[in-house]
Design a protein around this motif. Structure first.
Motif, PDB file in Angstrom:
ATOM      1  N   ASP A  32       0.840  -1.190   0.000  1.00 33.98           N
ATOM      2  CA  ASP A  32       0.000   0.000   0.000  1.00 33.98           C
ATOM      3  C   ASP A  32       0.878   1.244   0.000  1.00 33.98           C
ATOM      4  N   ILE A  33       0.224   2.374  -0.279  1.00 36.47           N
ATOM      5  CA  ILE A  33       0.935   3.643  -0.376  1.00 36.47           C
ATOM      6  C   ILE A  33       0.053   4.736   0.218  1.00 36.47           C
ATOM      7  N   SER A  34       0.702   5.782   0.716  1.00 34.32           N
ATOM      8  CA  SER A  34      -0.010   6.974   1.183  1.00 34.32           C
ATOM      9  C   SER A  34       0.825   8.186   0.791  1.00 34.32           C
ATOM     10  N   ASP A  35       0.359   9.369   1.161  1.00 38.28           N
ATOM     11  CA  ASP A  35       1.124  10.577   0.867  1.00 38.28           C
ATOM     12  C   ASP A  35       2.456  10.600   1.607  1.00 38.28           C
ATOM     13  N   SER A  36       2.555   9.859   2.699  1.00 42.08           N
ATOM     14  CA  SER A  36       3.771   9.919   3.507  1.00 42.08           C
ATOM     15  C   SER A  36       4.739   8.757   3.291  1.00 42.08           C
ATOM     16  N   GLY A  37       4.282   7.667   2.670  1.00 36.17           N
ATOM     17  CA  GLY A  37       5.193   6.545   2.493  1.00 36.17           C
ATOM     18  C   GLY A  37       4.561   5.352   1.810  1.00 36.17           C
ATOM     19  N   VAL A  38       5.305   4.242   1.865  1.00 36.82           N
ATOM     20  CA  VAL A  38       4.885   3.023   1.185  1.00 36.82           C
ATOM     21  C   VAL A  38       5.263   1.826   2.050  1.00 36.82           C
ATOM     22  N   PHE A  39       4.438   0.776   1.998  1.00 39.14           N
ATOM     23  CA  PHE A  39       4.768  -0.476   2.678  1.00 39.14           C
ATOM     24  C   PHE A  39       5.166  -1.476   1.612  1.00 39.14           C
ATOM     25  N   VAL A  40       6.310  -2.135   1.815  1.00 43.24           N
ATOM     26  CA  VAL A  40       6.780  -3.118   0.849  1.00 43.24           C
ATOM     27  C   VAL A  40       6.909  -4.479   1.510  1.00 43.24           C
ATOM     28  N   VAL A  41       6.614  -5.505   0.735  1.00 47.25           N
ATOM     29  CA  VAL A  41       6.694  -6.884   1.198  1.00 47.25           C
ATOM     30  C   VAL A  41       8.124  -7.367   0.982  1.00 47.25           C
ATOM     31  N   GLN A  70      13.964   9.157  -2.233  1.00 50.07           N
ATOM     32  CA  GLN A  70      14.657   8.741  -1.026  1.00 50.07           C
ATOM     33  C   GLN A  70      13.608   8.400   0.029  1.00 50.07           C
ATOM     34  N   MET A  71      13.847   7.292   0.749  1.00 49.23           N
ATOM     35  CA  MET A  71      12.898   6.832   1.760  1.00 49.23           C
ATOM     36  C   MET A  71      13.659   6.388   2.998  1.00 49.23           C
ATOM     37  N   GLU A  72      13.017   6.555   4.149  1.00 48.85           N
ATOM     38  CA  GLU A  72      13.609   6.141   5.419  1.00 48.85           C
ATOM     39  C   GLU A  72      12.848   4.940   5.965  1.00 48.85           C
ATOM     40  N   VAL A  73      13.570   3.953   6.463  1.00 51.74           N
ATOM     41  CA  VAL A  73      12.961   2.784   7.097  1.00 51.74           C
ATOM     42  C   VAL A  73      12.382   3.227   8.438  1.00 51.74           C
ATOM     43  N   VAL A  74      11.059   3.026   8.626  1.00 53.96           N
ATOM     44  CA  VAL A  74      10.419   3.518   9.849  1.00 53.96           C
ATOM     45  C   VAL A  74       9.738   2.442  10.693  1.00 53.96           C
ATOM     46  N   ARG A  75       9.390   1.286  10.110  1.00 59.43           N
ATOM     47  CA  ARG A  75       8.663   0.275  10.893  1.00 59.43           C
ATOM     48  C   ARG A  75       8.763  -1.078  10.219  1.00 59.43           C
ATOM     49  N   PHE A  76       8.809  -2.111  11.050  1.00 60.73           N
ATOM     50  CA  PHE A  76       8.790  -3.490  10.557  1.00 60.73           C
ATOM     51  C   PHE A  76       7.494  -4.163  10.965  1.00 60.73           C
ATOM     52  N   GLU A  77       7.000  -5.041  10.108  1.00 59.88           N
ATOM     53  CA  GLU A  77       5.900  -5.947  10.400  1.00 59.88           C
ATOM     54  C   GLU A  77       6.343  -7.324   9.935  1.00 59.88           C
ATOM     55  N   PRO A  78       5.673  -8.378  10.325  1.00 55.66           N
ATOM     56  CA  PRO A  78       6.087  -9.711   9.879  1.00 55.66           C
ATOM     57  C   PRO A  78       6.151  -9.869   8.357  1.00 55.66           C
ATOM     58  N   SER A  79       5.317  -9.128   7.630  1.00 56.73           N
ATOM     59  CA  SER A  79       5.289  -9.298   6.176  1.00 56.73           C
ATOM     60  C   SER A  79       6.185  -8.321   5.418  1.00 56.73           C
ATOM     61  N   GLY A  80       6.784  -7.357   6.095  1.00 55.99           N
ATOM     62  CA  GLY A  80       7.625  -6.410   5.366  1.00 55.99           C
ATOM     63  C   GLY A  80       8.012  -5.195   6.171  1.00 55.99           C
ATOM     64  N   VAL A  81       8.170  -4.078   5.461  1.00 60.24           N
ATOM     65  CA  VAL A  81       8.712  -2.882   6.087  1.00 60.24           C
ATOM     66  C   VAL A  81       8.007  -1.630   5.554  1.00 60.24           C
ATOM     67  N   ALA A  82       7.838  -0.649   6.442  1.00 57.15           N
ATOM     68  CA  ALA A  82       7.252   0.641   6.073  1.00 57.15           C
ATOM     69  C   ALA A  82       8.379   1.626   5.801  1.00 57.15           C
ATOM     70  N   LEU A  83       8.265   2.315   4.686  1.00 54.10           N
ATOM     71  CA  LEU A  83       9.246   3.316   4.273  1.00 54.10           C
ATOM     72  C   LEU A  83       8.573   4.664   4.163  1.00 54.10           C
ATOM     73  N   ALA A  84       9.144   5.687   4.803  1.00 53.76           N
ATOM     74  CA  ALA A  84       8.592   7.040   4.735  1.00 53.76           C
ATOM     75  C   ALA A  84       9.319   7.824   3.656  1.00 53.76           C
ATOM     76  N   PHE A  85       8.558   8.544   2.836  1.00 54.60           N
ATOM     77  CA  PHE A  85       9.151   9.386   1.812  1.00 54.60           C
ATOM     78  C   PHE A  85       9.883  10.541   2.497  1.00 54.60           C
ATOM     79  N   MET A  86      11.074  10.840   2.025  1.00 49.82           N
ATOM     80  CA  MET A  86      11.837  11.961   2.556  1.00 49.82           C
ATOM     81  C   MET A  86      11.542  13.173   1.678  1.00 49.82           C
ATOM     82  N   ARG A  87      11.239  14.262   2.309  1.00 50.75           N
ATOM     83  CA  ARG A  87      10.916  15.501   1.592  1.00 50.75           C
ATOM     84  C   ARG A  87      12.150  16.378   1.512  1.00 50.75           C
ATOM     85  N   ASP A  88      12.271  17.105   0.405  1.00 50.13           N
ATOM     86  CA  ASP A  88      13.394  18.037   0.241  1.00 50.13           C
ATOM     87  C   ASP A  88      13.252  19.234   1.143  1.00 50.13           C
TER      88      ASP A  88
END
Length: 88
Positions: A32-41, A70-88
């Motif tokens: 999934d994706i939002s304005d602030s980041g993306v979750f990847v499996v 550019q994205m920052e690793v912000v959270r882990f779940e059993p199925s993957g990781v949440a990445l936050a978009f970095m703003r300029d």
């Protein structure tokens, strides 16, 4: 549990290339994706990534070349990781 998210998530399944400074390129699928980041499996994400690390990512398979973000690793779940978009 209350959902106190600032941004609505949208289900999105696309291929994302992640470039990591140590592990190199990884091809993953988004959940999934939002304005602030993306979750990847990613299997075994905690052995590959650390909270606070910055990686770059680019959506693959589009008819035009997608921007690299550019994205920052912000959270882990059993199925993957949440990445936050970095703003300029």
């Amino acid at each position: 549990m209350d959902n106190k998210r600032d941004h609505v998530r949208t289900t999105l399944k696309v291929q994302l290339r992640i470039d990591h400074p140590v592990h190199g390129r990884m091809l993953v699928t988004t959940r999934d994706i939002s304005d602030s980041g993306v979750f990847v499996v990613i299997d075994d994400a905690q052995n590959l990534l650390q909270i606070g690390e910055v990686v770059s990512g680019q959506v693959q398979g589009l008819p035009i070349e997608a921007p690299v973000v550019q994205m920052e690793v912000v959270r882990f779940e059993p199925s993957g990781v949440a990445l936050a978009f970095m703003r300029d």
